[in-house]
Design a protein around this motif. Structure first.
Motif, PDB file in Angstrom:
ATOM      1  N   LEU A 141     -31.897   8.655 -33.592  1.00  0.00           N
ATOM      2  CA  LEU A 141     -30.820   7.965 -32.557  1.00  0.00           C
ATOM      3  C   LEU A 141     -30.000   7.091 -33.367  1.00  0.00           C
ATOM      4  CD1 LEU A 141     -33.333   7.971 -29.723  1.00  0.00           C
ATOM      5  CD2 LEU A 141     -31.179   9.150 -29.655  1.00  0.00           C
ATOM      6  N   SER A 176     -35.136   9.027 -24.857  1.00  0.00           N
ATOM      7  CA  SER A 176     -34.257   9.794 -25.829  1.00  0.00           C
ATOM      8  C   SER A 176     -34.848  10.622 -26.684  1.00  0.00           C
ATOM      9  CB  SER A 176     -33.127   8.834 -26.485  1.00  0.00           C
ATOM     10  OG  SER A 176     -33.345   7.496 -25.684  1.00  0.00           O
ATOM     11  N   GLN A 179     -34.874  14.116 -25.908  1.00  0.00           N
ATOM     12  CA  GLN A 179     -33.759  14.699 -25.978  1.00  0.00           C
ATOM     13  C   GLN A 179     -33.417  15.187 -27.322  1.00  0.00           C
ATOM     14  OE1 GLN A 179     -31.756  11.585 -23.912  1.00  0.00           O
ATOM     15  NE2 GLN A 179     -31.055  13.046 -22.176  1.00  0.00           N
ATOM     16  N   MET A 183     -32.808  19.234 -28.511  1.00  0.00           N
ATOM     17  CA  MET A 183     -31.509  19.711 -29.119  1.00  0.00           C
ATOM     18  C   MET A 183     -32.135  20.201 -30.531  1.00  0.00           C
ATOM     19  SD  MET A 183     -28.558  16.987 -28.776  1.00  0.00           S
ATOM     20  CE  MET A 183     -29.471  15.302 -29.003  1.00  0.00           C
ATOM     21  N   GLN A 215     -37.861   5.250 -16.933  1.00  0.00           N
ATOM     22  CA  GLN A 215     -36.321   5.592 -17.331  1.00  0.00           C
ATOM     23  C   GLN A 215     -36.029   7.036 -16.771  1.00  0.00           C
ATOM     24  OE1 GLN A 215     -35.611   5.679 -21.674  1.00  0.00           O
ATOM     25  NE2 GLN A 215     -33.788   4.109 -21.068  1.00  0.00           N
ATOM     26  N   GLU A 217     -33.400   9.394 -18.617  1.00  0.00           N
ATOM     27  CA  GLU A 217     -32.169   9.758 -19.279  1.00  0.00           C
ATOM     28  C   GLU A 217     -31.576  11.116 -19.181  1.00  0.00           C
ATOM     29  OE1 GLU A 217     -31.622   8.537 -23.379  1.00  0.00           O
ATOM     30  OE2 GLU A 217     -32.808   6.822 -23.351  1.00  0.00           O
ATOM     31  N   PHE A 255     -24.457   0.762 -27.726  1.00  0.00           N
ATOM     32  CA  PHE A 255     -25.778   1.355 -28.042  1.00  0.00           C
ATOM     33  C   PHE A 255     -25.558   2.130 -29.296  1.00  0.00           C
ATOM     34  CE2 PHE A 255     -24.954   1.274 -23.349  1.00  0.00           C
ATOM     35  CZ  PHE A 255     -26.250   0.381 -23.007  1.00  0.00           C
ATOM     36  N   PHE A 257     -26.757   4.729 -30.253  1.00  0.00           N
ATOM     37  CA  PHE A 257     -26.549   6.056 -30.238  1.00  0.00           C
ATOM     38  C   PHE A 257     -25.347   6.893 -29.570  1.00  0.00           C
ATOM     39  CE2 PHE A 257     -28.850   4.782 -26.508  1.00  0.00           C
ATOM     40  CZ  PHE A 257     -29.850   3.842 -27.007  1.00  0.00           C
ATOM     41  N   VAL A 258     -24.444   5.850 -29.205  1.00  0.00           N
ATOM     42  CA  VAL A 258     -23.311   6.518 -28.459  1.00  0.00           C
ATOM     43  C   VAL A 258     -21.908   5.812 -29.045  1.00  0.00           C
ATOM     44  CG1 VAL A 258     -24.379   7.013 -26.642  1.00  0.00           C
ATOM     45  CG2 VAL A 258     -23.641   4.947 -26.553  1.00  0.00           C
ATOM     46  N   GLY A 289     -26.781   2.627 -18.602  1.00  0.00           N
ATOM     47  CA  GLY A 289     -25.859   2.448 -19.624  1.00  0.00           C
ATOM     48  C   GLY A 289     -25.590   3.916 -20.158  1.00  0.00           C
ATOM     49  N   ALA A 290     -24.350   4.124 -20.858  1.00  0.00           N
ATOM     50  CA  ALA A 290     -24.175   5.681 -21.112  1.00  0.00           C
ATOM     51  C   ALA A 290     -23.000   5.575 -22.129  1.00  0.00           C
ATOM     52  CB  ALA A 290     -23.428   6.247 -20.063  1.00  0.00           C
ATOM     53  N   ALA A 312     -24.292  11.007 -22.826  1.00  0.00           N
ATOM     54  CA  ALA A 312     -25.499  10.676 -22.464  1.00  0.00           C
ATOM     55  C   ALA A 312     -25.755   9.527 -21.611  1.00  0.00           C
ATOM     56  CB  ALA A 312     -26.399  10.633 -23.704  1.00  0.00           C
ATOM     57  N   PHE A 313     -26.753   9.095 -21.056  1.00  0.00           N
ATOM     58  CA  PHE A 313     -26.989   8.000 -20.192  1.00  0.00           C
ATOM     59  C   PHE A 313     -28.371   7.506 -19.841  1.00  0.00           C
ATOM     60  CE2 PHE A 313     -28.541  10.120 -16.383  1.00  0.00           C
ATOM     61  CZ  PHE A 313     -27.823  11.678 -16.671  1.00  0.00           C
ATOM     62  N   GLY A 314     -28.689   6.494 -19.637  1.00  0.00           N
ATOM     63  CA  GLY A 314     -30.202   5.863 -19.429  1.00  0.00           C
ATOM     64  C   GLY A 314     -29.989   5.110 -18.385  1.00  0.00           C
ATOM     65  N   ILE A 315     -30.924   5.628 -17.332  1.00  0.00           N
ATOM     66  CA  ILE A 315     -31.129   4.761 -16.135  1.00  0.00           C
ATOM     67  C   ILE A 315     -32.452   3.963 -15.940  1.00  0.00           C
ATOM     68  CG2 ILE A 315     -30.990   4.824 -13.635  1.00  0.00           C
ATOM     69  CD1 ILE A 315     -29.757   7.643 -13.851  1.00  0.00           C
ATOM     70  N   GLY A 316     -32.431   2.293 -15.833  1.00  0.00           N
ATOM     71  CA  GLY A 316     -33.825   1.910 -15.874  1.00  0.00           C
ATOM     72  C   GLY A 316     -34.115   2.066 -14.261  1.00  0.00           C
TER      73      GLY A 316
HETATM   74  C1  2NL Z   1     -29.852   1.768 -20.961  1.00  0.00           C
HETATM   75  C2  2NL Z   1     -29.142   2.585 -21.724  1.00  0.00           C
HETATM   76  C3  2NL Z   1     -28.600   4.752 -22.792  1.00  0.00           C
HETATM   77  C4  2NL Z   1     -28.367   6.918 -23.975  1.00  0.00           C
HETATM   78  C5  2NL Z   1     -29.180   6.085 -23.236  1.00  0.00           C
HETATM   79  C6  2NL Z   1     -28.737   8.843 -25.311  1.00  0.00           C
HETATM   80  C7  2NL Z   1     -29.757   9.665 -25.738  1.00  0.00           C
HETATM   81  C8  2NL Z   1     -29.358  10.533 -26.802  1.00  0.00           C
HETATM   82  C9  2NL Z   1     -28.244  10.231 -27.342  1.00  0.00           C
HETATM   83  C10 2NL Z   1     -27.167   9.357 -27.103  1.00  0.00           C
HETATM   84 CL1  2NL Z   1     -30.337  11.979 -27.218  1.00  0.00          CL
HETATM   85  N1  2NL Z   1     -27.751   8.732 -25.889  1.00  0.00           N
HETATM   86  N2  2NL Z   1     -29.176   7.987 -24.267  1.00  0.00           N
HETATM   87  C11 2NL Z   1     -27.260   6.528 -23.963  1.00  0.00           C
HETATM   88  C12 2NL Z   1     -26.532   5.244 -23.672  1.00  0.00           C
HETATM   89  C13 2NL Z   1     -27.473   4.373 -22.932  1.00  0.00           C
HETATM   90  O1  2NL Z   1     -29.646   3.701 -22.118  1.00  0.00           O
HETATM   91  O2  2NL Z   1     -29.862   0.603 -20.854  1.00  0.00           O
HETATM   92  N3  2NL Z   1     -30.914   2.412 -20.515  1.00  0.00           N
HETATM   93  C14 2NL Z   1     -31.790   1.757 -19.585  1.00  0.00           C
END
Ligand code: 2NL
Length: 344
Positions: A141, A176, A179, A183, A215, A217, A255, A257-258, A289-290, A312-316
Motif C-alpha cells: 500500500l 485494504s 483489496q 487485485m 471499516q 473500504e 494517504f 496509497f492514493v 477518506g478516499a 478507493a475509499f475507507g469509511i470508519g
Molecule cells: C480512512 C481513509 C482510505 C483507502 C482508504 C485504499 C485501498 C487500496 C488502494 C488505495 Cl487497495 N486506497 N483505501 C484510500 C483512501 C482512504 O481510508 O481514513 N479511513 C477510515
C-alpha cells in the motif's frame, strides 16, 4: 327433601373450605361421599320409598353427589398448587416467561446497510483475514518501512516466532490488504469491491478511539476511471445513507496509497452547517477518506497504471451510527450494556 339436600350440600362445601391437607381431604371424602355418608344412606334407602318419590329423590341425590365430587377435585388441585409454591417449586399457574429475541448489533446493521448500498451500485462484497502480513498491510500500500504507522505504538504485532524487529505478522490496521489480495489474485480489471470488517490500532482509548473498530473500504479499477467517478459514487452513497438534502464536501487529504487524496464530509445535521458542538463549530462532519489509487499500488500487484486507473475509499463505520443516533462515546457500542444496545 330438596331442602335437606341443599342443607347437606352447603354444610359439606363449607367444611371443604377449611380442609388444608391431603389427610383432611380424605376424611372429608369419607364423611360426605363414603359408604357411611348421609348421601350414600339416602341412595341405599331409595328402595324403601314409594315408586313415584324414588325417581325424584334418586336424581337429586345424584346431582348433589356429582357436585361434591367436583368440589373435591377442585380443592385437591388448589391444595397441590399451594403446596408447590410453598416448597419453592414450579408454580404451574404463572404465565410463561417471554422468549428473549436477539437482534443485530447496531454497528453490524450499519456495516450491512453500507454494504447493501455499494452492492446496489455494482460492487461485490469481499471479506478477508484479520491477521495479516506486513507485506499486504503496509508494503503493497505504498507505506514504506520508515512510516510511523508501522511503529509498535500504532500496530499490534503478532508473535510469529521471529525476533521482535523482524516480525511480519500483525492485526490488520485497515481492510485494504484484502483489496490488494483481490487485485493480486484476479489481475484483470474491471474490479468493483467493498471489504467490510474489523481492524485494529494500538492506540489509547477515549470517547472516539478504540483499539478495535470496523471499516468498510471500497475499490474500483478499470480503464478511464476518473476522479469524477469517485465523486459521483461517494456522493450517491451519502445521498442514500444520509438522505437527499445533506450537502457533501470534498477536501484535499493525504494517504500514502492514493494520489490525489481527499476527505469527504457531510453537512452537520444538528446545525445545518451553521456550526455547533456536534461538528466542533465547523458545520461539517468528516465521514470517509478516499482518493485515486496510487500508481505504485497498481504496479505492485502487476496492473499497468498507464492502462488502468482506480479510486478507493475507507469509511470508519462506528462514526456513522454515532452521527445518526447522537451517541457521544464510541465505547458504548462495545460495553455489552443491553440497556444501551436495545435502543437500536
Ligand atoms: C480512512 C481513509 C482510505 C483507502 C482508504 C485504499 C485501498 C487500496 C488502494 C488505495 Cl487497495 N486506497 N483505501 C484510500 C483512501 C482512504 O481510508 O481514513 N479511513 C477510515
Amino acid at each position: 327433601m330438596t331442602e335437606s339436600f341443599n342443607t347437606l350440600k352447603q354444610k359439606a362445601l363449607t367444611e371443604l373450605q377449611g380442609v388444608d391437607s391431603a389427610e383432611a381431604l380424605e376424611s372429608w371424602r369419607v364423611a360426605w361421599l363414603g359408604k357411611k355418608s348421609e348421601l350414600t344412606a339416602v341412595l341405599r334407602g331409595l328402595g324403601t320409598l314409594p315408586v313415584e318419590e324414588r325417581k325424584a329423590v334418586g336424581a337429586q341425590a345424584n346431582v348433589v353427589r356429582e357436585e361434591l365430587e367436583a368440589a373435591l377435585e377442585a380443592r385437591e388441585s388448589e391444595l397441590a398448587n399451594a403446596q408447590m409454591s410453598m416448597a419453592g417449586d414450579i408454580d404451574i399457574t404463572l404465565p410463561g416467561r417471554p422468549w428473549l429475541a436477539g437482534r443485530l448489533h447496531p454497528v453490524t446493521r450499519i456495516v450491512n446497510e453500507i454494504s447493501d448500498i455499494f452492492s446496489s451500485l455494482g460492487f461485490s462484497i469481499v471479506e478477508g483475514p484479520e491477521v495479516e502480513l506486513d507485506r499486504y498491510n503496509f508494503d503493497a500500500l505504498n507505506i514504506p518501512k520508515e512510516h510511523p504507522a508501522r511503529d509498535t505504538m500504532q500496530t499490534f504485532w503478532v508473535d510469529d516466532g521471529a525476533p521482535k524487529e523482524a516480525r511480519h505478522t500483525l492485526l490488520r490496521t485497515h481492510t485494504s490488504p484484502m483489496q490488494v489480495r483481490f487485485m493480486e489474485k484476479y489481475k484483470e480489471p474491471p474490479f468493483r469491491i467493498v471489504v467490510p470488517g474489523r481492524v485494529y490500532r494500538y492506540e489509547a482509548t477515549d470517547a472516539s478511539h478504540l483499539p478495535m473498530f470496523n471499516q468498510v473500504e471500497g475499490l474500483m479499477v478499470d480503464k478511464d476511471v476518473s476522479f469524477a467517478d469517485l465523486k459521483g459514487t461517494l456522493y450517491e452513497f451519502a445521498r442514500r445513507f444520509f438522505g437527499p438534502n445533506r450537502k457533501v464536501r470534498f477536501r484535499c487529504d493525504f494517504f500514502p496509497f492514493v494520489e490525489p487524496g481527499v476527505e469527504m464530509a457531510i453537512e452537520c445535521a444538528s446545525c445545518r452547517g451553521a456550526g455547533c458542538r456536534v461538528c466542533g463549530n465547523s458545520g461539517w462532519l468528516e465521514i470517509l477518506g478516499a482518493g485515486m489509487v496510487h500508481p505504485n499500488v497498481l504496479k505492485g500487484v502487476g496492473i499497468d497504471p498507464e492502462i488502468y486507473t482506480g479510486f478507493a475509499f475507507g469509511i470508519g463505520v462506528e462514526r456513522l451510527p454515532m452521527l445518526r443516533y447522537g451517541v457521544d462515546d464510541i465505547r458504548l457500542f462495545y460495553s455489552n450494556d443491553l440497556r444501551f444496545l436495545r435502543q437500536f
